[in-house]
Structures are given as C-alpha cells and as structure tokens.
Design a protein around this motif. Structure first.
Motif, PDB file in Angstrom:
ATOM      1  N   LYS A 227      11.390   8.080  -2.470  1.00 13.00           N
ATOM      2  CA  LYS A 227      12.042   8.882  -3.512  1.00 13.00           C
ATOM      3  C   LYS A 227      11.063   9.879  -4.121  1.00 13.00           C
ATOM      4  CE  LYS A 227      15.507   5.480  -4.747  1.00 13.00           C
ATOM      5  NZ  LYS A 227      15.993   4.539  -5.768  1.00 13.00           N
ATOM      6  N   THR A 228       9.839   9.431  -4.384  1.00 14.58           N
ATOM      7  CA  THR A 228       8.826  10.323  -4.957  1.00 14.58           C
ATOM      8  C   THR A 228       8.505  11.468  -3.994  1.00 14.58           C
ATOM      9  OG1 THR A 228       7.873   8.432  -6.105  1.00 14.58           O
ATOM     10  CG2 THR A 228       6.518  10.412  -5.951  1.00 14.58           C
TER      11      THR A 228
ATOM     12  N   PHE B 139       1.862   8.163   1.153  1.00 15.66           N
ATOM     13  CA  PHE B 139       3.100   7.455   0.865  1.00 15.66           C
ATOM     14  C   PHE B 139       3.332   6.447   1.978  1.00 15.66           C
ATOM     15  CE2 PHE B 139       4.266  10.133  -2.559  1.00 15.66           C
ATOM     16  CZ  PHE B 139       3.668  11.341  -2.272  1.00 15.66           C
ATOM     17  N   PHE B 140       3.628   5.231   1.605  1.00 17.06           N
ATOM     18  CA  PHE B 140       3.862   4.217   2.616  1.00 17.06           C
ATOM     19  C   PHE B 140       5.320   3.798   2.647  1.00 17.06           C
ATOM     20  CE2 PHE B 140      -0.170   3.810   4.451  1.00 17.06           C
ATOM     21  CZ  PHE B 140      -1.086   4.112   3.480  1.00 17.06           C
ATOM     22  N   ARG B 141       5.621   2.593   2.996  1.00 16.76           N
ATOM     23  CA  ARG B 141       6.944   2.171   3.426  1.00 16.76           C
ATOM     24  C   ARG B 141       7.919   1.726   2.349  1.00 16.76           C
ATOM     25  NH1 ARG B 141       5.312  -0.388   9.083  1.00 16.76           N
ATOM     26  NH2 ARG B 141       3.549   0.945   9.361  1.00 16.76           N
ATOM     27  N   THR B 142       7.709   2.006   1.107  1.00 17.05           N
ATOM     28  CA  THR B 142       8.637   1.520   0.091  1.00 17.05           C
ATOM     29  C   THR B 142       9.662   2.586  -0.260  1.00 17.05           C
ATOM     30  OG1 THR B 142       7.284   2.262  -1.757  1.00 17.05           O
ATOM     31  CG2 THR B 142       6.803   0.070  -0.877  1.00 17.05           C
ATOM     32  N   GLU B 143      10.793   2.154  -0.799  1.00 20.13           N
ATOM     33  CA  GLU B 143      11.845   3.086  -1.206  1.00 20.13           C
ATOM     34  C   GLU B 143      11.372   3.971  -2.364  1.00 20.13           C
ATOM     35  OE1 GLU B 143      14.919   3.803  -0.038  1.00 20.13           O
ATOM     36  OE2 GLU B 143      14.360   2.580   1.687  1.00 20.13           O
ATOM     37  N   ARG B 144      10.568   3.420  -3.247  1.00 19.50           N
ATOM     38  CA  ARG B 144      10.056   4.188  -4.377  1.00 19.50           C
ATOM     39  C   ARG B 144       9.175   5.345  -3.888  1.00 19.50           C
ATOM     40  NH1 ARG B 144       7.779   1.357  -9.554  1.00 19.50           N
ATOM     41  NH2 ARG B 144       8.536   2.967 -10.922  1.00 19.50           N
ATOM     42  N   ASP B 145       8.312   5.064  -2.907  1.00 15.87           N
ATOM     43  CA  ASP B 145       7.468   6.121  -2.347  1.00 15.87           C
ATOM     44  C   ASP B 145       8.319   7.199  -1.684  1.00 15.87           C
ATOM     45  OD1 ASP B 145       5.228   4.763  -3.186  1.00 15.87           O
ATOM     46  OD2 ASP B 145       4.850   3.847  -1.230  1.00 15.87           O
TER      47      ASP B 145
ATOM     48  N   HIS C 232       8.359   5.230   7.848  1.00 13.96           N
ATOM     49  CA  HIS C 232       8.447   3.875   8.389  1.00 13.96           C
ATOM     50  C   HIS C 232       7.574   3.666   9.619  1.00 13.96           C
ATOM     51  CE1 HIS C 232      11.396   2.681   5.495  1.00 13.96           C
ATOM     52  NE2 HIS C 232      12.144   3.713   5.803  1.00 13.96           N
TER      53      HIS C 232
END
Length: 144
Positions: free
Chosen positions: A14-15, A6-12, A74
C-alpha cells in the motif's frame, strides 16, 4: 525518492502504491543458480519502469506487460534505487576466459610431476580414441 526497500507485506504494498507514479523506475532482485556457472554473481537486479495503472488489479503495471508491482514484491522485494554492491542483469558478467597478456600465459612454471600427469592423460586419451575408432576404418564392427 529516498532509498527504501519494500518486502512482502500488504502494508508495504500500500505504501509503495501511494509513492509510485507513471515513469518511475523500480528494481527487483533475482537469485541466480550458480551450480552450472560458479563464476556468476549470486544475486542480480533488474530494472522495471512503471508504465500504467491496472484498474482490474488496482496495481501499477511494469514494463507494459501483465506484471504488476505486487508480482515483483512477492518475488523478493522492490527497491526504489539500485541495490548497492549488486550488478544489473543487463550488464556483462565477469570474464572467465579469453586470451591472457603475452608473457603471463601461466601464473607459474609446471613442475615435473604435473607435466608427467598431463602427458599421461594425453596418452590415455589417444588410446581411448583408438579404441573408439575401431570398426570404422575398414575393420568389421562387432555390432553390425
């Protein structure tokens, strides 16, 4: 859990928040500065255990501290399994010094040019050591 990164996005985030539960272990990767220790690996991973849920930040708390999974995310990504080919921070590093096996102290014989250069360095160090010691062995110092 399947191997996922999982990297730095909000979607990742949440998952990842939906997949984790208390007691799970996640791994984060740290970049290591190698200018002072060139023998060290460039990247090492750390192990973090999920210890609770923060109602204030609505994130999983890691290692019983104020760190959350979002903080780790992050900083460079969170892994659900140990990254392949990387060494953990808690394991000892490669040995770069220490006694060599008997009879293998040198990988090869030194030639005459290398011996002369080493002897010259020793002689230069002796001269410099004598110069540094002046004024301390009963002689008057120029500075006092």
């Amino acid at each position: 859990m399947a191997r996922q990164t999982f990297f730095r996005t909000e979607r990742d985030l949440k998952t990842l928040t939906k997949l984790l539960k208390v007691g799970d272990v996640v791994y984060s990767v740290a970049d290591i500065e190698t200018r002072m220790s060139p023998w060290e690996d460039k990247q090492l991973y750390s192990t973090h255990r999920i210890t609770g849920w923060s109602g204030l930040t609505r994130q999983w708390i890691v290692d019983g501290s104020s760190w959350t999974v979002a903080t780790l995310l992050h900083q460079g990504g969170v892994y659900t399994e140990p990254p392949a080919g990387m060494r953990a921070m808690s394991t000892p590093g490669p040995q770069v010094a220490g006694p060599l096996p008997a009879g293998q102290e040198f990988g090869r014989d030194l030639d005459d040019a290398e011996l002369a250069r080493l002897e010259g360095r020793v002689a230069a160090d002796r001269v410099q050591h004598r110069k540094d010691g002046r004024g301390l062995k009963g002689h008057k110092s120029k500075w006092f």
